[in-house]
Design a protein around this motif. Structure first.
Motif, PDB file in Angstrom:
ATOM      1  N   ALA A 249      -1.566  -1.892  -5.722  1.00  0.00           N
ATOM      2  CA  ALA A 249      -2.935  -1.590  -4.299  1.00  0.00           C
ATOM      3  C   ALA A 249      -3.549  -3.002  -5.073  1.00  0.00           C
ATOM      4  O   ALA A 249      -4.339  -3.163  -3.863  1.00  0.00           O
ATOM      5  CB  ALA A 249      -3.574  -0.433  -4.964  1.00  0.00           C
TER       6      ALA A 249
ATOM      7  N   ARG B 177      -8.556   1.989  -3.828  1.00  0.00           N
ATOM      8  CA  ARG B 177      -7.818   2.463  -4.120  1.00  0.00           C
ATOM      9  C   ARG B 177      -7.344   2.120  -5.589  1.00  0.00           C
ATOM     10  O   ARG B 177      -7.144   2.901  -6.354  1.00  0.00           O
ATOM     11  CB  ARG B 177      -6.830   2.352  -4.091  1.00  0.00           C
ATOM     12  CG  ARG B 177      -6.316   3.530  -2.642  1.00  0.00           C
ATOM     13  CD  ARG B 177      -5.337   3.260  -1.224  1.00  0.00           C
ATOM     14  NE  ARG B 177      -4.300   3.457  -1.573  1.00  0.00           N
ATOM     15  CZ  ARG B 177      -3.125   3.436  -1.030  1.00  0.00           C
ATOM     16  NH1 ARG B 177      -2.815   3.002  -0.378  1.00  0.00           N
ATOM     17  NH2 ARG B 177      -2.484   3.809  -2.178  1.00  0.00           N
TER      18      ARG B 177
ATOM     19  N   LEU C  97      -8.215  -0.802   0.042  1.00  0.00           N
ATOM     20  CA  LEU C  97      -7.541  -0.614  -0.403  1.00  0.00           C
ATOM     21  C   LEU C  97      -7.858  -1.096  -2.692  1.00  0.00           C
ATOM     22  O   LEU C  97      -7.198  -0.868  -3.562  1.00  0.00           O
ATOM     23  CB  LEU C  97      -6.852  -1.865  -0.608  1.00  0.00           C
ATOM     24  CG  LEU C  97      -5.009  -2.181   0.922  1.00  0.00           C
ATOM     25  CD1 LEU C  97      -4.830  -3.095   0.865  1.00  0.00           C
ATOM     26  CD2 LEU C  97      -4.410  -1.065   0.419  1.00  0.00           C
TER      27      LEU C  97
ATOM     28  N   SER D 225       0.899  -0.976  -0.045  1.00  0.00           N
ATOM     29  CA  SER D 225       0.144  -0.353  -0.474  1.00  0.00           C
ATOM     30  C   SER D 225       0.876   1.258  -0.060  1.00  0.00           C
ATOM     31  O   SER D 225       0.292   1.852  -0.901  1.00  0.00           O
ATOM     32  CB  SER D 225      -0.991   0.133   1.545  1.00  0.00           C
ATOM     33  OG  SER D 225      -1.929   0.662   1.587  1.00  0.00           O
TER      34      SER D 225
END
Length: 839
Positions: free
Chosen positions: A219, A238, A235, A200
């Motif tokens: 990600a 993202r 995540l 991340s």
């Protein structure tokens, strides 16, 4: 280096010949066709294999396409894997190391890994002999993308993990943290919170340096390794945002479907779905992302009492306009509905519970651009858009920029695309209540909607002034929109060009087509149809490739306008029909209105005044989702001309009154010139002459060269009727010369007709003595060059998003104008016409 996303397809060289792909592809929409070829790396065999596997919703573009290689072309992969399995073990190991080093993240560590593992690179000779790959200065070059993928998939899971760990060990250089983290994550046996956190962080580092494709991959892998379901959803969101910003629309939509996030859903809907739904989702995202009063250190700005919306008429006067008029904006309703302010709620994600207005842990999941790069550098350029507030901006009224600011900019765009400008007041209320700094376009449009035209002018000028080089693409696009509303086309072009350049530099190609959408307006007004059409055609391809079908619709309407200007009636009607069909199904009032205006302008320039007046009258009655106030405003001078020619001067006077009030407030030379031209058209006899002269004087200080030529044409016609033959001849010759240079044959034909009515021999269409192609229109020349390059009619139609019948019509026109009978002669003529340029 092999990018994660497929490279752009060559749009100039002839594509591969594959009959298996050509036949089923003929029924696809242009957007799906482009995305299919992009997904399979331009391989027509893979495309032919993929098409029968697609669902009906995927074939129509409703659902995203597959993104994993095994889903795209399994048979082709099996064939390549069989080739690789026939190679020696040592050769396959080298190919596995090379493939892992290149796909899906390029890390440039192959040679270091070979040295560290003491591998013998001479084993690559077998791969080179088989035509699969060959050794190069920087590593291994595979035959194609599918061979590289097959080389990776041929390895066992254990071998792949070992290779990734090897590559991670040799990646120790400065700036190689994201690459090392990727290989560590790819070599993991199972879920790991520590590795997920590392990936991340590496994704954030990659995004900060503009490597959004790498950030998406990191990600996505972090989400796969994350043991916490809530963090896994965050995540994934993202990764979806990174995928969208990098131009991988299909992957973004697939990832977004598994991560419920209002802001992300709103951004995707804005560019590829229903823009009205996008507005609602984005406004909820604004409420969720806005900082609380404790975060700001001060209470949020309170929204004042409700202010009834007024007619947006271009004047400081607030007198309502009669409802039946063709005005820039209709009169306000007697009892406007209260704005639907969404209740601030927590984002609909699986993230841990938090304060309802607390900012998410990572603001990059909110918008398709990093909020840290979207933040305006100068806070004076934006102001909280509170209905009823004056324009004055002091430091005490400016809140620190937040991700909510950028979601508010997207919500503003959603309202602009739909044409539902009343909803801008809703966004302004939310911004005022939450203390969110609003873009100048939002404040300016709300001020215009409330009848505060001086305030609107000041706010839009402030927004338009933010077009410096290297700025944020979103801020630059809003600067272009504001400049267009103010009639400043030079600044609009500057802002859009810089927005596209900035987007490319930041690794966010998804923004480039949107910038070019608004450049098209300036190119049309300033009389640059060839350059504008070429830029819009390229942007249309980019919009399709990145999954931005709403932007592609807007560009189709812009291309219809260019076709109307250059007299390509068939192309204009086809593009307008395509744009309107798509726009009306998705509530996109801006492209729907622009397409209608294109058809009206085609009628007007061809002398079909009654048809033009009818179309523009209908445009005045279209509401949000079907029409747009800005387009009605821009089209008002054309409507006045058409209405006067059909004897409907009463409505023409009302429409002009609104236009004149706005022009008098903004003081744009071009708007004032067109207003003076409208007065001339409405004035009797000799009285019109002074108004025409005033209009031409104002045109000399503006940038709308095409409209200046049309003013000269109308002036020359009026002078002819007044028997001022010498002056009429000068004006008409000047207009004719301008139309010939712009490539506007319909308008040039009208100028020649006026000259013949004077008894003056009209010069034939001007052609360059050294160029046999000068008689071709912009569209014909583009088609001719593609045909000369070897493309078939169907392939040309696919590239230009037109029907094969239209391409056949164009080629017949090309052959007729050039006096030739074959493509061989066409190649020769084009080569001869290009020789002076190359020399």
């Amino acid at each position: 280096m092999t990018p994660v996303n497929p490279p752009p397809l060559d749009r100039t060289s002839p594509p591969q010949r594959t009959d298996a792909w050509r036949q089923p592809a003929a029924g696809l929409t242009e957007g799906v066709r482009v995305r299919v070829l992009r997904a399979v790396y331009g391989d027509r065999r893979a495309a032919a294999e993929l098409l029968p596997r697609l669902t009906d919703r995927q074939l129509t573009g409703t659902d995203p396409l597959p993104t994993e290689p095994a889903e795209l072309a399994p048979a082709l992969l099996r064939e390549h894997r069989a080739e690789i399995r026939a190679l020696p073990d040592d050769t396959r190991l080298l190919l596995l190391v090379a493939a892992a080093d290149q796909y899906p993240v390029s890390t440039d560590a192959f040679l270091r890994a070979v040295v560290a593992a003491r591998l013998d690179t001479r084993c690559l000779d077998a791969a080179e002999a088989a035509g699969i790959a060959h050794a190069g200065a920087g590593g291994v070059a595979f035959r194609d993308a599918w061979t590289r993928i097959a080389a990776y998939e041929t390895g066992t899971p254990a071998d792949r993990r070992d290779v990734h760990r090897l590559l991670a060990r040799v990646l120790r250089g400065e700036g190689e943290t994201p690459s090392r983290s990727w290989h560590r994550g790819a070599g993991a046996l199972g879920p790991s919170g520590r590795l997920a956190a590392e990936l991340s962080a590496a994704a954030g580092t990659a995004a900060d340096t503009g490597r959004l494709s790498v950030a998406r991959t990191l990600a996505e892998r972090a989400a796969a390794l994350c043991p916490d379901p809530a963090e896994q959803h965050r995540l994934t969101a993202r990764a979806a945002a990174y995928a969208w910003r990098s131009g991988d629309g299909d992957r973004a939509r697939r990832l977004a479907s598994t991560a419920t996030d209002d802001a992300l859903s709103g951004v995707l809907a804005l560019r590829a779905g229903n823009a009205t739904e996008a507005f609602d989702a984005l406004l909820i995202g604004v409420s969720a992302a806005a900082p609380t009063s404790s975060d700001l250190g001060a209470p949020p700005l309170a929204a004042p009492a409700s202010v009834a919306p007024r007619a947006v008429t271009p004047s400081t006067s607030r007198t309502p306009t009669p409802a039946a008029s063709h005005s820039v904006a209709p009169a306000a309703p007697a009892a406007p509905a209260a704005p639907r302010t969404p209740t601030p709620t927590a984002p609909r994600t699986a993230a841990p519970a938090a304060s309802r207005t607390a900012a998410p842990a990572d603001p990059r999941t909110l918008t398709p651009a990093d909020p840290r790069t979207l933040t305006p550098a100068d806070p004076r350029a934006v102001t909280p858009a509170i209905p009823g507030a004056r324009t004055s901006v002091t430091p005490s009224t400016i809140t620190p920029p937040t991700p909510a600011t950028h979601l508010l900019a997207r919500a503003t765009e959603a309202a602009i695309y739909t044409g539902d400008l009343r909803r801008l007041r809703e966004a302004a209320r939310v911004a005022g209540r939450l203390g969110v700094v609003a873009p100048g376009t939002l404040g300016g449009l709300v001020a215009a909607f409330d009848g505060r035209y001086a305030d609107a002018r000041d706010l839009l000028k402030s927004a338009a002034g933010r077009c410096g080089p290297g700025g944020d693409p979103t801020v630059l696009i809003h600067a272009a929109i504001a400049a267009l509303l103010l009639g400043d086309h030079t600044r609009a072009v500057t802002a859009t060009v810089r927005a596209a350049a900035s987007a490319r530099a930041r690794g966010t190609p998804v923004t480039v087509p949107q910038a070019m959408e608004f450049r098209a307006y300036a190119d049309f007004w300033t009389g640059r149809p060839r350059a504008g059409e070429a830029a819009a055609t390229d942007a249309l391809w980019q919009a399709h490739a990145t999954g931005q079908d709403n932007g592609a619709c807007h560009l189709q309407a812009a291309l219809a306008m260019f076709a109307a200007l250059t007299g390509d009636a068939d192309v204009c009607r086809e593009r307008a029909a395509t744009a309107r069909s798509y726009a009306l199904a998705r509530g996109l009032g801006l492209p729907a209105a622009l397409a209608q205006w294109a058809l009206a302008f085609l009628d007007l320039s061809s002398g079909r005044f009654a048809a033009a007046a009818a179309r523009l009258r209908a445009l005045a009655g279209f509401g949000p989702g079907h029409g747009h106030r800005a387009i009605r405003h821009l089209a008002t001078p054309h409507y006045v001309e058409a209405a006067v020619r059909t004897g409907d001067t009463r409505v023409a006077r009302v429409a002009h009154a609104d236009y004149e009030r706005w022009a008098g407030t903004v003081l744009s030379p071009d708007d004032l010139a067109l207003s003076a031209r409208c007065r001339a058209l409405l004035a009797p006899g000799e009285e019109a002459v002074d108004h025409y002269r005033a209009a031409l004087d104002l045109h000399s200080r503006g940038t709308r060269d095409f409209e200046r030529a049309r003013t000269e044409l109308l002036f020359g016609s009026a002078l002819r009727r007044l028997r001022r033959r010498a002056e009429a001849r000068d004006r008409l010759h000047s207009a004719l010369e301008a139309f010939d240079s712009f490539g506007a044959p319909h308008c040039a034909t009208r100028a020649r007709a006026e000259l013949r009515a004077l008894g003056t021999p009209a010069a034939p269409a001007r052609t360059a003595p050294d160029s046999s192609t000068a008689t071709l229109t912009a569209q014909q020349l583009l088609v001719a060059r593609m045909a000369a390059d070897g493309a078939t009619n169907r392939e040309i139609a696919a590239r230009l998003a037109l029907s094969p019948r239209t391409i056949d019509h164009h080629l017949r026109g090309v052959f007729t104008r050039l006096g030739i009978r074959s493509r061989i002669e066409l190649v020769r003529l084009l080569a001869e016409s290009d020789e002076p340029e190359s020399g």
